[in-house]
Design a protein around this motif. Structure first.
Motif, PDB file in Angstrom:
ATOM      1  N   GLY A  17      -3.011  -5.191  -8.140  1.00 53.82           N
ATOM      2  CA  GLY A  17      -2.078  -5.896  -7.285  1.00 53.82           C
ATOM      3  C   GLY A  17      -1.320  -6.983  -8.015  1.00 53.82           C
ATOM      4  O   GLY A  17      -0.760  -7.883  -7.395  1.00 53.82           O
ATOM      5  N   GLY A 154      -9.409  -3.594   0.732  1.00 56.66           N
ATOM      6  CA  GLY A 154      -8.276  -4.379   0.275  1.00 56.66           C
ATOM      7  C   GLY A 154      -7.676  -3.888  -1.025  1.00 56.66           C
ATOM      8  O   GLY A 154      -6.557  -4.280  -1.380  1.00 56.66           O
ATOM      9  N   THR A 155      -8.400  -3.006  -1.744  1.00 51.79           N
ATOM     10  CA  THR A 155      -7.860  -2.449  -2.976  1.00 51.79           C
ATOM     11  C   THR A 155      -6.680  -1.536  -2.661  1.00 51.79           C
ATOM     12  O   THR A 155      -6.782  -0.648  -1.821  1.00 51.79           O
ATOM     13  CB  THR A 155      -8.931  -1.630  -3.726  1.00 51.79           C
ATOM     14  OG1 THR A 155     -10.034  -2.470  -4.046  1.00 51.79           O
ATOM     15  CG2 THR A 155      -8.364  -1.037  -5.001  1.00 51.79           C
ATOM     16  N   SER A 156      -5.559  -1.783  -3.325  1.00 54.04           N
ATOM     17  CA  SER A 156      -4.390  -0.911  -3.149  1.00 54.04           C
ATOM     18  C   SER A 156      -4.027  -0.313  -4.497  1.00 54.04           C
ATOM     19  O   SER A 156      -4.301  -0.898  -5.548  1.00 54.04           O
ATOM     20  CB  SER A 156      -3.210  -1.696  -2.568  1.00 54.04           C
ATOM     21  OG  SER A 156      -2.843  -2.762  -3.412  1.00 54.04           O
ATOM     22  N   TYR A 157      -3.405   0.851  -4.475  1.00 55.11           N
ATOM     23  CA  TYR A 157      -3.141   1.572  -5.719  1.00 55.11           C
ATOM     24  C   TYR A 157      -1.999   2.551  -5.515  1.00 55.11           C
ATOM     25  O   TYR A 157      -1.780   3.075  -4.417  1.00 55.11           O
ATOM     26  CB  TYR A 157      -4.400   2.314  -6.193  1.00 55.11           C
ATOM     27  CG  TYR A 157      -5.143   3.027  -5.085  1.00 55.11           C
ATOM     28  CD1 TYR A 157      -4.935   4.373  -4.814  1.00 55.11           C
ATOM     29  CD2 TYR A 157      -6.060   2.332  -4.287  1.00 55.11           C
ATOM     30  CE1 TYR A 157      -5.606   5.016  -3.791  1.00 55.11           C
ATOM     31  CE2 TYR A 157      -6.737   2.963  -3.263  1.00 55.11           C
ATOM     32  CZ  TYR A 157      -6.510   4.305  -3.018  1.00 55.11           C
ATOM     33  OH  TYR A 157      -7.170   4.933  -1.996  1.00 55.11           O
ATOM     34  N   GLU A 169       1.291   5.964  -1.967  1.00 57.91           N
ATOM     35  CA  GLU A 169       0.475   4.788  -2.236  1.00 57.91           C
ATOM     36  C   GLU A 169      -0.768   4.832  -1.354  1.00 57.91           C
ATOM     37  O   GLU A 169      -0.761   5.424  -0.283  1.00 57.91           O
ATOM     38  CB  GLU A 169       1.267   3.509  -1.956  1.00 57.91           C
ATOM     39  CG  GLU A 169       2.519   3.388  -2.823  1.00 57.91           C
ATOM     40  CD  GLU A 169       3.403   2.217  -2.432  1.00 57.91           C
ATOM     41  OE1 GLU A 169       3.134   1.600  -1.367  1.00 57.91           O
ATOM     42  OE2 GLU A 169       4.356   1.921  -3.166  1.00 57.91           O
ATOM     43  N   GLU A 171      -4.521   2.591   0.038  1.00 56.60           N
ATOM     44  CA  GLU A 171      -5.221   1.319   0.211  1.00 56.60           C
ATOM     45  C   GLU A 171      -6.562   1.584   0.881  1.00 56.60           C
ATOM     46  O   GLU A 171      -6.656   2.394   1.811  1.00 56.60           O
ATOM     47  CB  GLU A 171      -4.410   0.355   1.068  1.00 56.60           C
ATOM     48  CG  GLU A 171      -5.100  -0.995   1.276  1.00 56.60           C
ATOM     49  CD  GLU A 171      -4.298  -1.955   2.136  1.00 56.60           C
ATOM     50  OE1 GLU A 171      -4.801  -3.064   2.403  1.00 56.60           O
ATOM     51  OE2 GLU A 171      -3.179  -1.591   2.545  1.00 56.60           O
ATOM     52  N   LEU A 173      -9.186   0.701   3.425  1.00 56.83           N
ATOM     53  CA  LEU A 173      -9.193  -0.067   4.673  1.00 56.83           C
ATOM     54  C   LEU A 173     -10.587  -0.508   5.090  1.00 56.83           C
ATOM     55  O   LEU A 173     -10.763  -1.605   5.629  1.00 56.83           O
ATOM     56  CB  LEU A 173      -8.578   0.764   5.805  1.00 56.83           C
ATOM     57  CG  LEU A 173      -7.108   1.138   5.691  1.00 56.83           C
ATOM     58  CD1 LEU A 173      -6.674   1.891   6.942  1.00 56.83           C
ATOM     59  CD2 LEU A 173      -6.240  -0.080   5.475  1.00 56.83           C
ATOM     60  N   THR A 192      -9.366   5.210   3.957  1.00 51.06           N
ATOM     61  CA  THR A 192      -8.172   4.773   3.234  1.00 51.06           C
ATOM     62  C   THR A 192      -6.923   5.032   4.061  1.00 51.06           C
ATOM     63  O   THR A 192      -6.946   5.812   5.024  1.00 51.06           O
ATOM     64  CB  THR A 192      -8.034   5.502   1.883  1.00 51.06           C
ATOM     65  OG1 THR A 192      -7.710   6.892   2.121  1.00 51.06           O
ATOM     66  CG2 THR A 192      -9.307   5.403   1.069  1.00 51.06           C
ATOM     67  N   ASP A 194      -2.857   6.193   3.505  1.00 45.86           N
ATOM     68  CA  ASP A 194      -1.845   6.728   2.602  1.00 45.86           C
ATOM     69  C   ASP A 194      -0.466   6.490   3.199  1.00 45.86           C
ATOM     70  O   ASP A 194      -0.232   6.813   4.378  1.00 45.86           O
ATOM     71  CB  ASP A 194      -2.044   8.229   2.388  1.00 45.86           C
ATOM     72  CG  ASP A 194      -3.207   8.539   1.460  1.00 45.86           C
ATOM     73  OD1 ASP A 194      -3.927   7.586   1.100  1.00 45.86           O
ATOM     74  OD2 ASP A 194      -3.380   9.718   1.109  1.00 45.86           O
TER      75      ASP A 194
END
Length: 251
Positions: A17, A154-157, A169, A171, A173, A192, A194
């Motif tokens: 991030g 909270g990890t997004s990629y 993308e 994330e 949840l 997650t 998308d």
């Protein structure tokens, strides 16, 4: 700078991030040899010969069959990596609607990378479009992360990047979720989301079971669902045919 290093820098930035620019500006020390075709991440395992069968129900109530096979075939990616080939076929009453070869690899930490896809949609047995196909290292396409090694809320990629064509993308949840699908009752699931800037209204929630993989997808816009029916093992010969058959052909 090696094209693989460019791709990895881009996606590592997306994971932490620390930046939104899809074009990396500095190299990393990561080498293609750190990638393996042995994908063992418990949330996204790809043991060759494993087949996941899903039932997709669209917003109109139409039922589609989805078969995903981790093949025994590998593919040399333009950016220098070697990837596991996964076959994803969508049919309706036996007619192929969409057929895709996806390319995945895992790094030393256990993160699963998405390196591109060769995809086609069919109408009356003929290819209607190949939109969405890309390969990391070709044109502006970059690799993406499909599953972090240790997913945390909270990890997004960035899952993929080919500007204007493939910009999904993801994330994380939640963890510890529960879902019941025809294949069984699953607990302690990873949830997650998308999304893609190419279609701002699209939002899919995906539920992953450890040591199984994806068990449920819910389209939050339309209410459509894709549910796991079974996980089976196919013969080594069939696992190879799945990776070598031409798109749209039976395997």
């Amino acid at each position: 700078m090696p094209r693989l290093a460019v791709a990895l820098t881009c996606c590592l930035v997306a994971l932490t991030g620390c930046g939104a620019d899809p074009v990396a500006t500095k190299a990393t020390d990561t080498d293609p040899s750190e990638f393996t075709t042995e994908v063992t991440n418990p949330w996204f395992p790809l043991e060759p010969g494993t087949r996941w069968t899903y039932r997709e129900t669209t917003e109109d109530g139409e039922t589609l069959d989805v078969i995903v096979t981790a093949t025994s075939v590998t593919h040399e990616i333009a950016n220098g990596a070697t990837a596991r080939v996964v076959r994803d076929t969508v049919t309706r009453d036996g007619e192929v609607l969409e057929d895709t070869l996806d390319w995945y690899a895992q790094d030393g930490a256990g993160t699963v990378w998405y390196l591109g896809e060769d995809t086609a949609e069919f109408e009356s047995g003929q290819v209607a479009t190949r939109e969405g196909s890309f390969e990391a290292g070709v044109d502006t396409a970059r690799a993406g992360v499909i599953m972090p090694a240790s997913p945390e809320v909270g990890t997004s990629y960035r899952q993929e990047f080919y500007k204007g064509h493939a910009e999904d993308e993801g994330e994380v949840l939640a963890t510890g979720r529960h879902a019941t699908v025809p294949a069984g009752d699953y607990r302690d699931l990873l949830l997650t989301a998308d999304t893609t800037p190419l279609e701002p209204d699209v939002l899919e929630h995906k539920y992953y079971a450890s040591e199984v993989g994806l068990v449920l997808t819910i389209d939050k816009e339309t209410g459509g669902r894709e549910e796991l029916l079974s996980v089976t093992q196919v013969s080594s010969a069939e696992a190879r045919r799945a990776g070598e058959a031409r798109l749209g052909e039976a395997y």
